[in-house]
Design a protein around this motif. Structure first.
Motif, PDB file in Angstrom:
ATOM      1  N   VAL A  18       0.847  -1.199   0.000  1.00 20.10           N
ATOM      2  CA  VAL A  18       0.000   0.000   0.000  1.00 20.10           C
ATOM      3  C   VAL A  18       0.883   1.250   0.000  1.00 20.10           C
ATOM      4  O   VAL A  18       0.615   2.219  -0.718  1.00 20.10           O
ATOM      5  N   PHE A  21       2.068   1.684  -3.463  1.00 23.19           N
ATOM      6  CA  PHE A  21       0.958   2.133  -4.302  1.00 23.19           C
ATOM      7  C   PHE A  21       0.782   3.650  -4.167  1.00 23.19           C
ATOM      8  O   PHE A  21       0.760   4.384  -5.162  1.00 23.19           O
ATOM      9  N   MET A  43      -9.907  -3.849 -10.010  1.00 27.15           N
ATOM     10  CA  MET A  43     -10.271  -2.713  -9.161  1.00 27.15           C
ATOM     11  C   MET A  43     -11.735  -2.373  -9.359  1.00 27.15           C
ATOM     12  O   MET A  43     -12.361  -2.792 -10.318  1.00 27.15           O
ATOM     13  N   HIS A  77      -4.542  -2.018   5.206  1.00 28.53           N
ATOM     14  CA  HIS A  77      -5.215  -2.378   3.948  1.00 28.53           C
ATOM     15  C   HIS A  77      -6.435  -1.518   3.652  1.00 28.53           C
ATOM     16  O   HIS A  77      -7.034  -1.655   2.583  1.00 28.53           O
ATOM     17  N   TRP A  95     -10.261   3.725   0.428  1.00 27.25           N
ATOM     18  CA  TRP A  95      -9.506   2.789  -0.405  1.00 27.25           C
ATOM     19  C   TRP A  95      -9.353   1.502   0.384  1.00 27.25           C
ATOM     20  O   TRP A  95      -9.036   1.542   1.578  1.00 27.25           O
ATOM     21  N   SER A  96      -9.570   0.367  -0.254  1.00 19.68           N
ATOM     22  CA  SER A  96      -9.270  -0.917   0.394  1.00 19.68           C
ATOM     23  C   SER A  96      -8.443  -1.747  -0.576  1.00 19.68           C
ATOM     24  O   SER A  96      -8.634  -1.693  -1.796  1.00 19.68           O
ATOM     25  N   PHE A  97      -7.522  -2.498  -0.003  1.00 15.18           N
ATOM     26  CA  PHE A  97      -6.546  -3.238  -0.794  1.00 15.18           C
ATOM     27  C   PHE A  97      -6.522  -4.701  -0.382  1.00 15.18           C
ATOM     28  O   PHE A  97      -6.559  -5.012   0.805  1.00 15.18           O
ATOM     29  N   VAL A  99      -3.917  -7.695  -0.682  1.00 14.43           N
ATOM     30  CA  VAL A  99      -2.514  -7.940  -0.988  1.00 14.43           C
ATOM     31  C   VAL A  99      -2.303  -9.448  -1.053  1.00 14.43           C
ATOM     32  O   VAL A  99      -2.704 -10.175  -0.148  1.00 14.43           O
ATOM     33  N   ILE A 105      -0.450  -6.027  -4.833  1.00 11.20           N
ATOM     34  CA  ILE A 105      -1.873  -5.714  -4.734  1.00 11.20           C
ATOM     35  C   ILE A 105      -2.641  -6.462  -5.817  1.00 11.20           C
ATOM     36  O   ILE A 105      -2.415  -6.258  -7.014  1.00 11.20           O
ATOM     37  N   PHE A 108      -7.880  -3.475  -5.670  1.00 16.74           N
ATOM     38  CA  PHE A 108      -8.162  -2.309  -4.843  1.00 16.74           C
ATOM     39  C   PHE A 108      -9.535  -1.784  -5.202  1.00 16.74           C
ATOM     40  O   PHE A 108     -10.019  -1.948  -6.313  1.00 16.74           O
TER      41      PHE A 108
END
Length: 113
Positions: A18, A21, A43, A77, A95-97, A99, A105, A108
């Motif tokens: 993150v 990113f 995404m 995350h 924002w959520s990720f 991984v 990633i 997202f």
């Protein structure tokens, strides 16, 4: 206290993927951005899946996107950030990720907070 005092420095973000990113977004570095994404990454924006390459070109790179992270959760995350670009100005976003096991990633999701 100013807004800058409430912002989390990118170097202090908990999750390395993150952090990479957000750094790539803020540096407008397409190569670094692609490097942090897993093969086949996906995404969504405001709950709708989007074409990752088309969306990131339009919303991040061609419009000089920038993230100022206000808070993180879920082990780094999930973020709440003030996101700005030349198209939309500044807005509060989430924002959520996801991984993957390789530290890249895989997905997202973003949208207005």
């Amino acid at each position: 206290m100013s807004l800058a005092d409430m912002t989390i420095q990118v170097t202090k973000l908990s999750d390395p993927a993150v952090r990479a990113f957000v750094s790539a977004v803020n540096a407008h570095d397409r190569e670094a951005f692609r490097a942090v994404l897993a093969p086949g990454a996906t995404m969504a924006d405001d709950g709708s899946d989007r074409d990752l390459d088309e969306w990131t070109a339009r919303e991040i790179f061609d419009s000089r996107g920038h993230m100022e992270v206000d808070r993180e959760s879920d082990g780094g995350h999930s973020l709440v950030a003030r996101y700005s670009n030349d198209t939309w100005g500044e807005m509060k976003t989430r924002w959520s990720f996801t991984v993957d096991d390789d530290g890249r990633i895989a997905r997202f999701e973003t949208g207005q907070a």
